[in-house]
Design a protein around this motif. Structure first.
Motif, short mmCIF file in Angstrom:
data_model
loop_
_atom_site.label_atom_id
_atom_site.label_comp_id
_atom_site.label_asym_id
_atom_site.label_seq_id
_atom_site.Cartn_x
_atom_site.Cartn_y
_atom_site.Cartn_z
N UNK A 1 -7.34 21.48 7.70
CA UNK A 1 -6.86 22.32 6.59
C UNK A 1 -6.06 21.43 5.65
N UNK A 2 -6.43 21.46 4.38
CA UNK A 2 -5.85 20.58 3.38
C UNK A 2 -5.12 21.41 2.32
N UNK A 3 -3.81 21.19 2.18
CA UNK A 3 -3.06 21.81 1.08
C UNK A 3 -3.18 20.89 -0.13
N UNK A 4 -3.84 21.36 -1.16
CA UNK A 4 -4.16 20.54 -2.32
C UNK A 4 -3.93 21.35 -3.59
N UNK A 5 -3.05 20.86 -4.47
CA UNK A 5 -2.70 21.55 -5.71
C UNK A 5 -2.30 23.00 -5.47
N UNK A 6 -1.53 23.19 -4.40
CA UNK A 6 -0.98 24.51 -4.10
C UNK A 6 -1.93 25.47 -3.43
N UNK A 7 -3.17 25.07 -3.19
CA UNK A 7 -4.17 25.91 -2.53
C UNK A 7 -4.56 25.31 -1.19
N UNK A 8 -5.22 26.12 -0.36
CA UNK A 8 -5.69 25.64 0.93
C UNK A 8 -7.21 25.48 0.92
N UNK A 9 -7.66 24.38 1.53
CA UNK A 9 -9.08 24.09 1.68
C UNK A 9 -9.31 23.67 3.12
N UNK A 10 -10.50 23.89 3.62
CA UNK A 10 -10.81 23.53 5.00
C UNK A 10 -12.15 22.81 5.07
N UNK A 11 -12.23 21.87 5.99
CA UNK A 11 -13.50 21.20 6.26
C UNK A 11 -13.70 21.12 7.77
N UNK A 12 -14.92 20.84 8.16
CA UNK A 12 -15.27 20.76 9.58
C UNK A 12 -15.68 19.33 9.93
N UNK A 13 -15.33 18.92 11.13
CA UNK A 13 -15.83 17.67 11.69
C UNK A 13 -16.02 17.89 13.19
N UNK A 14 -16.74 16.99 13.83
CA UNK A 14 -17.08 17.22 15.24
C UNK A 14 -16.27 16.33 16.18
N UNK A 15 -15.09 15.87 15.75
CA UNK A 15 -14.25 15.03 16.61
C UNK A 15 -12.79 15.28 16.27
N UNK A 16 -11.92 14.93 17.20
CA UNK A 16 -10.49 15.09 16.98
C UNK A 16 -10.00 14.07 15.95
N UNK A 17 -9.14 14.50 15.00
CA UNK A 17 -8.59 13.54 14.03
C UNK A 17 -7.50 12.65 14.62
N UNK A 18 -7.05 12.98 15.83
CA UNK A 18 -5.97 12.21 16.45
C UNK A 18 -6.57 11.10 17.32
N UNK A 19 -7.37 10.26 16.65
CA UNK A 19 -8.12 9.22 17.34
C UNK A 19 -7.65 7.83 16.94
N UNK A 20 -6.36 7.72 16.57
CA UNK A 20 -5.79 6.44 16.17
C UNK A 20 -5.30 5.71 17.42
N UNK A 21 -5.90 4.58 17.71
CA UNK A 21 -5.58 3.82 18.92
C UNK A 21 -4.37 2.92 18.68
N UNK A 22 -4.21 2.43 17.45
CA UNK A 22 -3.10 1.55 17.12
C UNK A 22 -2.77 1.71 15.65
N UNK A 23 -1.56 1.37 15.28
CA UNK A 23 -1.17 1.42 13.87
C UNK A 23 0.01 0.48 13.63
#
Length: 439
Positions: free
Chosen positions: A242-264
């Motif tokens: 869910x993306x808050x953009x210019x005061x509105x909400x938008x949603x997109x779908x993906x087939x994997x978890x976004x919390x896939x950061x192994x290192x930073x």
């Protein structure tokens, strides 16, 4: 596990994948473990070094892999500051209602309600004040704020925030900041409520200390950011971003978890802070210092000394000033003052102003202690005493003239229409025959 320090350059890798941080460069031709390199920038590339914010994320799949965003209902989240006519009155809200799980399951995003704000996310200049009331964890969905930073103040119930950088448990009397563009999901453990200050176009920073010197207020070492943690999880049924953009909400779908950061590594991270660690500066002779001495974080405007927003707290402390009316003074101000109460009883209004509620004193609207507070403290023995013991009130102070939303004035049905009456019994103590030495 956390790392400490405000604005530091950090590096972190999940211990399951040692050596996942590239050595010597940010974007090698092939990253360790076959990861993708992705930079998250929180400032313009050409910002001066002290203000330049960015982090490099090394992830299993890049965040660009998703279906197109489509508009979704915003609920009570809004940037429409013209829904209702302006109201310059002193405003106070009773504790905001938390929905019962037996009635309706509401997660963090669905439980966001905009109370007041000003400015414009498109021009990157403004603020929003929200409350969240929820009872259910977010499942296979996360939130991304493209408009600005969220400063989250839990009031009831701890929240477990999963971010691309790792996990943070945040309890009442702690705060956390999720900076612009960072994806996060919120788990709750029952009925949960809190406040949010959103800032467009600037990031929070520690206030300058000036004559205070090197030490005092919030110390950088007490700010904590998470360590790397990843999940390599496929979601065939669809993961919702869910993306808050210019005061509105938008949603997109993906087939994997976004919390896939192994290192930073970098200096642009989420972080949290425990308010009990605030080192209070206070009056030790006479008079009442301005609340700016209680500033935890500030989001500066382009005008020196003027903030888009300050986050200010009123923590337990000693009151020792002589020949002084010790509570807050009567006041009219060129700033907007939104106050909330995490726990306890605020000294200037021990009745009516309740944990989980709020008040708004708009630009140049007079405010100050209620009649009971004034009468009691005008005759009190001025011996050293603890102030605000067991209490934590806070203020979002802004140079913007904030408008109240339709939800805040009508829909939430928590507006205290009798608030003005706390000052009605104030009476004149004027004595034209007063002489020095006489009371």
């Amino acid at each position: 596990v956390y790392m400490s320090g405000f604005g530091n350059e950090f590096s972190s890798e999940d211990p399951r994948c040692p050596g996942s941080l590239p050595e010597g460069q940010n974007n090698p031709q092939v990253c360790p473990y076959g990861l993708y390199a992705e930079q998250l920038s929180g400032s313009a590339f050409t910002c001066p070094r002290p203000a330049n914010k960015r982090s490099w994320l090394y992830r299993i799949l890049p965040s660009v892999k998703h279906k197109p965003f489509t508009s979704v209902p915003c609920g009570d989240l809004t940037e429409n500051w013209n829904e209702v006519e302006p109201d310059p009155n002193q405003l106070r809200w009773l504790p905001f209602t938390i929905p019962k799980t037996t009635e309706k399951k509401v997660d963090f995003v669905a439980g966001l309600h905009t109370l007041c704000g000003a400015g414009d996310a498109k021009s990157r200049n403004g603020i929003g004040v929200h409350v969240y009331t929820c009872n259910t964890s977010m499942v296979d969905r996360c939130f991304n704020n493209s408009d600005g930073d969220f400063l989250i103040v839990p009031q009831q119930g701890e929240i477990l925030i999963t971010t691309e950088f790792g996990k943070m448990m945040v309890e009442p009397n702690e705060i956390c900041v999720i900076q612009q563009g960072m994806r996060f999901s919120v788990d709750v453990f029952g009925e949960t409520r809190g406040y949010i200050l959103e800032v467009y176009g600037a990031h929070f920073e520690l206030p300058d200390l000036g004559p205070i010197g090197a030490n005092g207020l919030a110390n950088p070492r007490d700010f904590l950011c998470p360590v790397a943690w990843y999940e390599d999880r496929k979601v065939p049924t669809g993961y919702t971003v869910i993306n808050k953009y210019q005061g509105k909400l938008f949603a997109c779908q993906q087939d994997f978890s976004p919390f896939n950061v192994v290192a930073w590594h970098g200096n642009y991270t989420p972080y949290k802070y425990n308010l009990k660690n605030f080192m209070v500066i206070n009056c030790v002779a006479f008079d009442h210092a301005d609340p700016s001495i209680f500033t935890v974080l500030t989001a500066k405007s382009t005008r020196p000394g003027v903030a888009i927003a300050d986050f200010v707290i009123f923590p337990p402390r000693w009151g020792v000033a002589d020949h002084t009316f010790r509570p807050p003074y009567y006041h009219r101000n060129c700033m907007s003052e939104f106050m909330g109460l995490i726990k306890g009883h605020y000294e200037a209004k021990e009745e009516g102003f309740q944990p989980g509620g709020a008040s708004l004193h708009s630009i140049m609207t007079p405010h100050g202690p209620d009649v009971d507070c004034f009468e009691k403290n005008s005759t009190a023995e001025l011996k050293p005493q603890r102030v605000a013991e067991g209490t934590m009130a806070f203020m979002f102070e802004s140079s913007f003239s904030m408008a109240v939303t339709k939800w805040g004035l009508h829909t939430c049905q928590k507006l205290d229409k009798n608030y003005y009456q706390c000052w009605e019994p104030l009476r004149s103590h004027f004595n034209p025959n007063w002489k020095p030495g006489k009371q």
